[in-house]
Design a protein around this motif. Structure first.
Motif, short mmCIF file in Angstrom:
data_model
loop_
_atom_site.label_atom_id
_atom_site.label_comp_id
_atom_site.label_asym_id
_atom_site.label_seq_id
_atom_site.Cartn_x
_atom_site.Cartn_y
_atom_site.Cartn_z
N TRP A 258 25.32 6.32 52.95
CA TRP A 258 26.67 5.96 52.51
C TRP A 258 26.66 5.50 51.06
O TRP A 258 27.49 5.92 50.24
N PHE A 259 25.72 4.64 50.73
CA PHE A 259 25.60 4.08 49.38
C PHE A 259 25.37 5.17 48.34
O PHE A 259 26.05 5.22 47.31
N LEU A 260 24.43 6.07 48.61
CA LEU A 260 24.14 7.15 47.68
C LEU A 260 25.33 8.10 47.54
O LEU A 260 25.63 8.60 46.45
N GLY A 261 26.01 8.34 48.66
CA GLY A 261 27.19 9.20 48.61
C GLY A 261 28.30 8.61 47.78
O GLY A 261 29.03 9.34 47.08
N GLU A 262 28.47 7.28 47.83
CA GLU A 262 29.47 6.62 47.00
C GLU A 262 29.15 6.81 45.52
O GLU A 262 30.04 7.10 44.71
N TYR A 263 27.89 6.65 45.15
CA TYR A 263 27.50 6.85 43.76
C TYR A 263 27.71 8.30 43.34
O TYR A 263 28.22 8.58 42.24
N ALA A 264 27.32 9.23 44.21
CA ALA A 264 27.48 10.64 43.88
C ALA A 264 28.94 11.00 43.66
O ALA A 264 29.27 11.83 42.81
N SER A 265 29.83 10.37 44.42
CA SER A 265 31.26 10.69 44.32
C SER A 265 31.89 10.15 43.05
O SER A 265 33.02 10.52 42.71
N ARG A 266 31.19 9.29 42.31
CA ARG A 266 31.74 8.69 41.09
C ARG A 266 31.30 9.41 39.81
O ARG A 266 31.46 8.88 38.72
N SER A 267 30.75 10.60 39.94
CA SER A 267 30.25 11.30 38.75
C SER A 267 31.34 11.53 37.72
O SER A 267 31.07 11.52 36.50
N GLY A 268 32.57 11.75 38.18
CA GLY A 268 33.66 11.97 37.24
C GLY A 268 33.99 10.75 36.42
O GLY A 268 34.59 10.85 35.34
N GLU A 269 33.61 9.56 36.91
CA GLU A 269 33.87 8.30 36.20
C GLU A 269 32.64 7.82 35.45
O GLU A 269 32.73 7.36 34.31
N TRP A 270 31.48 7.89 36.12
CA TRP A 270 30.27 7.29 35.57
C TRP A 270 29.35 8.30 34.90
O TRP A 270 28.42 7.92 34.19
N GLY A 271 29.58 9.60 35.15
CA GLY A 271 28.72 10.63 34.61
C GLY A 271 27.58 10.97 35.56
O GLY A 271 27.11 10.12 36.33
N SER A 272 27.12 12.20 35.50
CA SER A 272 26.05 12.63 36.40
C SER A 272 24.73 11.92 36.09
O SER A 272 23.86 11.81 36.96
N ALA A 273 24.58 11.40 34.86
CA ALA A 273 23.35 10.71 34.49
C ALA A 273 23.17 9.39 35.24
O ALA A 273 22.09 8.81 35.22
N ALA A 274 24.23 8.92 35.92
CA ALA A 274 24.10 7.70 36.72
C ALA A 274 23.17 7.91 37.90
O ALA A 274 22.64 6.94 38.46
#
Length: 341
Positions: free
Chosen positions: A303-319
């Motif tokens: 769940w945690f990793l999926g939340e981060y992956a879903s934020r690429s549009g905000e945080w960038g894929s480099a996150a």
């Protein structure tokens, strides 16, 4: 004369915007029955944006502006109603405050679209950290909230913390991420398939109204007049009906997160024992639920990793760089052998 080019024909859509604290203060002042003037400042930018409201008499309140999330629409109707139910029943929670019209939330139109705003009571205190007495009291408070929520009958949650929510949809978000390669994707699919099969094979799991994020940072500890330590909970944004084992696993996940080894240290083992003992002082914990906690540590990480992956549009894929994702997949593989301590 230099040609600086033309302006675009229409404004470009924002994936995420930070709302100006002054504008938000003015909106709150016009919508809530608060005495003016008061100060408003951005306290924290994270999965949601949190603002601190300070009043001339020294009181404070918290305003939370929900982010737009991949899971879908805001769940504030359920969250705020559940919090009112818990507060009325004697639960230690940060309750939502009503607007001039009696609403428990309002919709704010930001550059990226609608976002839900809720103003909450301010909780004093500090997180429990590694203090054993506070850890035990926090778990007892969590058990009390589970018990008090049993007769909740308000608006239903938009989200159920089941395997679709915790593992299957987060896995898909990870597989779609720019840093994912075929080898990592195959390993993740194998881990998820094994985890789902093990959880589905586990019978007699208890369901509760989960807080959803009891890792220690969403609980503030204070002392009651008789000296008893009390854990007050906030940030129910990731809550919903779900497995009791999951709600308890979030804490074990937080303890294990930075460990290189599968086993807990002696200090961590004592911390976990106090957490379990504190919960059991208020509510029973069946052998089936207890054993399943280890499985839901991995579910929490998906769940945690999926939340981060879903934020690429905000945080960038480099996150989520490939090297970091590789370590997380290794951690999930290691946790496949985890047993509840």
């Amino acid at each position: 004369m230099a040609d600086h080019g033309l302006l675009s024909s229409k404004p470009l859509r924002a994936a995420y915007s930070t709302i100006d604290a002054t504008d938000l203060r003015d909106l709150i002042a016009s919508t809530y029955p608060f005495e003016s003037p008061f100060e408003c400042g951005l306290l924290n930018r994270g999965f949601n944006d949190v603002y601190l409201l300070r009043f001339p008499d020294g009181r404070s309140k918290i305003a939370r502006l929900s982010s737009r999330r991949a899971r879908g629409e805001s769940n504030v109707a359920y969250e705020t109603s559940l919090l009112c139910h818990l507060k009325a029943a004697g639960g230690d929670v940060a309750a939502p405050l009503s607007t001039n019209t009696g609403a428990l939330s309002i919709e704010v139109y930001a550059a990226e679209g609608r976002r839900s705003l809720v103003v909450f009571e301010f909780l004093a205190g500090d997180p429990p950290g590694t203090d054993l007495q506070d850890t035990k009291a926090m778990a007892a408070s969590l058990a009390t909230l589970h018990r008090l929520a049993q007769d909740y009958s308000g608006p239903a949650s938009h989200y159920v913390l089941d395997l679709q929510h915790l593992v299957i949809r987060p896995l898909q978000r990870l597989l779609n991420h720019a840093s994912m390669d075929d080898l990592l994707a195959g390993r993740l699919r194998e881990i998820a398939s094994s985890l789902i099969a093990k959880i589905e094979a586990t019978t007699q799991l208890t369901t509760v109204f989960c807080h959803g994020d009891c890792h220690g940072g969403n609980t503030f500890m204070t002392s009651s007049p008789d000296g008893r330590r009390v854990g007050s909970f906030f940030d129910f944004d990731d809550g919903g009906p779900g497995y009791l084992a999951y709600d308890l696993a979030v804490y074990l996940w937080a303890v294990l997160l930075n460990n290189r080894e599968l086993e807990l240290s002696a200090e961590q083992s004592e911390q976990w024992r106090c957490f379990v003992d504190g919960y059991r002082e208020v509510s029973p914990l069946s052998p089936s639920d207890y054993s399943a906690i280890a499985l839901f540590v991995s579910a929490r990480h998906f769940w945690f990793l999926g939340e981060y992956a879903s934020r690429s549009g905000e945080w960038g894929s480099a996150a989520l760089p490939p090297e970091w994702l590789e370590k997380q997949v290794g951690k999930l593989e290691q946790w496949g052998a985890l047993e509840t301590p």
